[in-house]
Write a protein that holds these residues in place. Structure first.
Motif, PDB file in Angstrom:
ATOM      1  N   GLU A 171       9.464  -7.308   3.797  1.00  0.00           N
ATOM      2  CA  GLU A 171       8.758  -7.732   5.063  1.00  0.00           C
ATOM      3  C   GLU A 171       7.421  -8.487   4.789  1.00  0.00           C
ATOM      4  N   LYS A 172       7.035  -9.449   5.606  1.00  0.00           N
ATOM      5  CA  LYS A 172       5.703  -9.944   5.560  1.00  0.00           C
ATOM      6  C   LYS A 172       4.663  -9.281   6.410  1.00  0.00           C
ATOM      7  N   PHE A 173       3.771  -8.868   5.757  1.00  0.00           N
ATOM      8  CA  PHE A 173       2.618  -7.860   6.480  1.00  0.00           C
ATOM      9  C   PHE A 173       1.497  -8.804   6.864  1.00  0.00           C
ATOM     10  N   ASP A 174       0.577  -8.219   7.819  1.00  0.00           N
ATOM     11  CA  ASP A 174      -0.507  -9.033   7.977  1.00  0.00           C
ATOM     12  C   ASP A 174      -1.745  -9.168   7.153  1.00  0.00           C
ATOM     13  N   GLY A 175      -1.706  -8.087   6.222  1.00  0.00           N
ATOM     14  CA  GLY A 175      -2.753  -8.185   5.121  1.00  0.00           C
ATOM     15  C   GLY A 175      -2.303  -7.102   4.382  1.00  0.00           C
ATOM     16  N   LEU A 176      -3.417  -7.226   3.263  1.00  0.00           N
ATOM     17  CA  LEU A 176      -2.882  -6.281   1.962  1.00  0.00           C
ATOM     18  C   LEU A 176      -3.123  -4.618   2.399  1.00  0.00           C
ATOM     19  N   ASP A 177      -3.980  -4.492   3.334  1.00  0.00           N
ATOM     20  CA  ASP A 177      -4.102  -2.978   3.686  1.00  0.00           C
ATOM     21  C   ASP A 177      -2.745  -2.479   4.364  1.00  0.00           C
ATOM     22  N   GLU A 178      -2.223  -3.440   5.198  1.00  0.00           N
ATOM     23  CA  GLU A 178      -0.921  -2.769   5.736  1.00  0.00           C
ATOM     24  C   GLU A 178       0.162  -2.818   4.566  1.00  0.00           C
ATOM     25  N   LEU A 179      -0.016  -3.715   3.798  1.00  0.00           N
ATOM     26  CA  LEU A 179       1.017  -3.759   2.529  1.00  0.00           C
ATOM     27  C   LEU A 179       0.913  -2.291   1.856  1.00  0.00           C
ATOM     28  N   VAL A 180      -0.407  -2.135   1.452  1.00  0.00           N
ATOM     29  CA  VAL A 180      -0.641  -0.916   0.657  1.00  0.00           C
ATOM     30  C   VAL A 180      -0.189   0.191   1.314  1.00  0.00           C
ATOM     31  N   ALA A 181      -0.385   0.358   2.640  1.00  0.00           N
ATOM     32  CA  ALA A 181       0.074   1.630   3.400  1.00  0.00           C
ATOM     33  C   ALA A 181       1.762   1.580   3.186  1.00  0.00           C
ATOM     34  N   GLN A 182       2.462   0.507   3.568  1.00  0.00           N
ATOM     35  CA  GLN A 182       3.844   0.854   3.383  1.00  0.00           C
ATOM     36  C   GLN A 182       4.432   0.993   1.831  1.00  0.00           C
ATOM     37  N   MET A 183       3.565   0.427   0.801  1.00  0.00           N
ATOM     38  CA  MET A 183       3.798   0.654  -0.606  1.00  0.00           C
ATOM     39  C   MET A 183       3.695   2.356  -0.780  1.00  0.00           C
ATOM     40  N   LYS A 184       2.594   3.012  -0.109  1.00  0.00           N
ATOM     41  CA  LYS A 184       2.532   4.372  -0.202  1.00  0.00           C
ATOM     42  C   LYS A 184       3.864   4.892   0.417  1.00  0.00           C
ATOM     43  N   THR A 185       4.446   4.689   1.487  1.00  0.00           N
ATOM     44  CA  THR A 185       5.438   5.117   2.174  1.00  0.00           C
ATOM     45  C   THR A 185       6.992   4.973   1.122  1.00  0.00           C
ATOM     46  N   ASP A 186       6.833   3.705   0.607  1.00  0.00           N
ATOM     47  CA  ASP A 186       8.157   3.681  -0.074  1.00  0.00           C
ATOM     48  C   ASP A 186       8.027   4.451  -1.316  1.00  0.00           C
ATOM     49  N   GLU A 187       6.962   4.711  -2.000  1.00  0.00           N
ATOM     50  CA  GLU A 187       6.824   5.583  -3.161  1.00  0.00           C
ATOM     51  C   GLU A 187       7.051   7.035  -2.807  1.00  0.00           C
ATOM     52  N   ALA A 188       6.763   7.429  -1.612  1.00  0.00           N
ATOM     53  CA  ALA A 188       7.152   8.973  -1.290  1.00  0.00           C
ATOM     54  C   ALA A 188       8.741   9.089  -0.980  1.00  0.00           C
ATOM     55  N   GLU A 189       9.013   7.965  -0.406  1.00  0.00           N
ATOM     56  CA  GLU A 189      10.584   8.007  -0.030  1.00  0.00           C
ATOM     57  C   GLU A 189      11.506   7.919  -1.550  1.00  0.00           C
ATOM     58  N   ALA A 190      11.268   7.068  -2.251  1.00  0.00           N
ATOM     59  CA  ALA A 190      11.508   6.766  -3.558  1.00  0.00           C
ATOM     60  C   ALA A 190      11.626   8.221  -4.319  1.00  0.00           C
ATOM     61  N   ARG A 191      10.443   8.746  -4.444  1.00  0.00           N
ATOM     62  CA  ARG A 191      10.282   9.969  -5.175  1.00  0.00           C
ATOM     63  C   ARG A 191      11.314  10.879  -4.511  1.00  0.00           C
ATOM     64  N   ALA A 192      11.437  11.018  -3.126  1.00  0.00           N
ATOM     65  CA  ALA A 192      12.174  12.196  -2.641  1.00  0.00           C
ATOM     66  C   ALA A 192      13.798  11.961  -2.864  1.00  0.00           C
ATOM     67  N   VAL A 193      14.186  10.611  -2.943  1.00  0.00           N
ATOM     68  CA  VAL A 193      15.561  10.035  -3.383  1.00  0.00           C
ATOM     69  C   VAL A 193      15.909  10.406  -4.837  1.00  0.00           C
TER      70      VAL A 193
END
Length: 329
Positions: free
Chosen positions: A287-309
């Motif tokens: 995805e293309k995010f509007d800025g780095l803050d939005e990107l980092v927020a999504q990366m935190k979500t990705d990390e949590a999901e990956a840890r669960a998997v």
């Protein structure tokens, strides 16, 4: 570790007289493993060496150079897997126009009998060889009788759903982002190996330092974010989340594909190491995010999901235990 020979001419004399499994074996998937297991069974019973005769580059690349094949297991990866499956050696016979013009009998007498001194051949039920594919399974059986070696043809392998397992099906699954399906067909998690490169170190400034790898341009894996296992050269394994793609938020349009892996609970220097990434599941697309803050927020979500998997991950097979878990199972 299987010994690698880059031609039949270089084959070691002490390994002659063995059982030879013949095929491209790209992916070393479950269908291939059925052929390979039969070869190691026969070699162990006879007390002789076990050898794979494969071809480099992939024959399709020679005949269609404008359409390079997405290799599921480039030669070093394939050799490593074959070693784990118990083979003593792999012969990576050079495949070019000259080699392809050999007759079937020249292949039998020159390569199988002359260079390899074969005791027994194991291959798939549909194996063809020689100029114009004149050598077929029946020809190979008759050649074995003439020259004094055994021949075993392994029937087509089907999975639990009575579906044929093939390299092309696995490539299609990876191209569609369905790594779970690809892994089921492989019998282990799809993996890539490459050297960790220096990047722009943007991830470090965002709190997500990544190990960057360049994969071959013909790699057909669908871009996206994946839950992965990361294995260092020393066998140490880490959970992680990886981005494969063109980094649309931070890179210019048309940037080269890059694999960037964030290792959980790791700090250190990986630059220059040859490491392996095993793909467990695809979390989302690029995805293309509007800025780095939005990107980092999504990366935190990705990390949590990956840890669960990854938290409850189990090996698919003894081979997967080695590749994905860094253990013998």
């Amino acid at each position: 570790m299987a010994r690698r020979f880059h031609s039949a001419e270089a084959f070691a004399a002490q390994l002659k007289g063995g059982v030879v499994a013949i095929g491209n074996f790209d992916g070393v998937h479950r269908g291939h493993q059925a052929v390979l297991a039969r070869a190691t069974e026969i070699s162990q019973s006879a007390g002789v060496s076990s050898v794979v005769l494969s071809f480099e580059p992939h024959p399709r690349t020679v005949f269609r150079p404008d359409q390079p094949v997405f290799r599921l297991t480039p030669a070093p990866m394939k050799a490593m897997i074959l070693g784990q499956l118990g083979f003593d050696a792999i012969v990576e016979q050079t495949f070019d126009k000259a080699f392809s013009s050999q007759s079937a009998e020249e292949f039998v007498t020159g390569i199988l009998c002359g260079r390899l001194g074969v005791h027994h051949v194991v291959t798939g039920y549909d194996f063809h060889f020689g100029k114009g594919r004149e050598g077929n399974p029946e020809y190979l059986m008759r050649a074995g009788v003439r020259h004094g070696f055994g021949v075993t043809l392994v029937e087509q392998f089907q999975n639990e759903n009575a579906e044929v397992v093939s390299s092309s099906r696995i490539r299609d699954a990876l191209a569609g982002g369905d790594v779970v399906e690809a892994n089921s067909l492989l019998g282990y998690r799809y993996a890539v190996s490459s050297q960790v490169l220096h990047g722009k170190k943007l991830g470090r400034t965002l709190g997500y330092p990544t190990a960057n790898m360049a994969l071959p341009p013909e790699t057909g894996l669908m871009p996206g974010i994946y839950a992965v296992r990361f294995r260092r050269a020393d066998g140490t394994v880490y959970d992680g989340v990886a981005s494969f793609g063109r980094r649309p938020t931070v890179a210019e349009d048309g940037a080269e594909l890059l694999l960037e892996t964030y290792l959980f609970d790791f700090s250190g220097d990986l630059y220059g190491e040859d490491c392996t990434v095993s793909f467990v599941s695809r979390l989302r697309g690029e995805e293309k995010f509007d800025g780095l803050d939005e990107l980092v927020a999504q990366m935190k979500t990705d990390e949590a999901e990956a840890r669960a998997v990854l938290g409850s991950l189990q090996p698919l097979s003894p081979l997967d235990a080695m590749l994905t878990f860094g253990s013998a199972g």
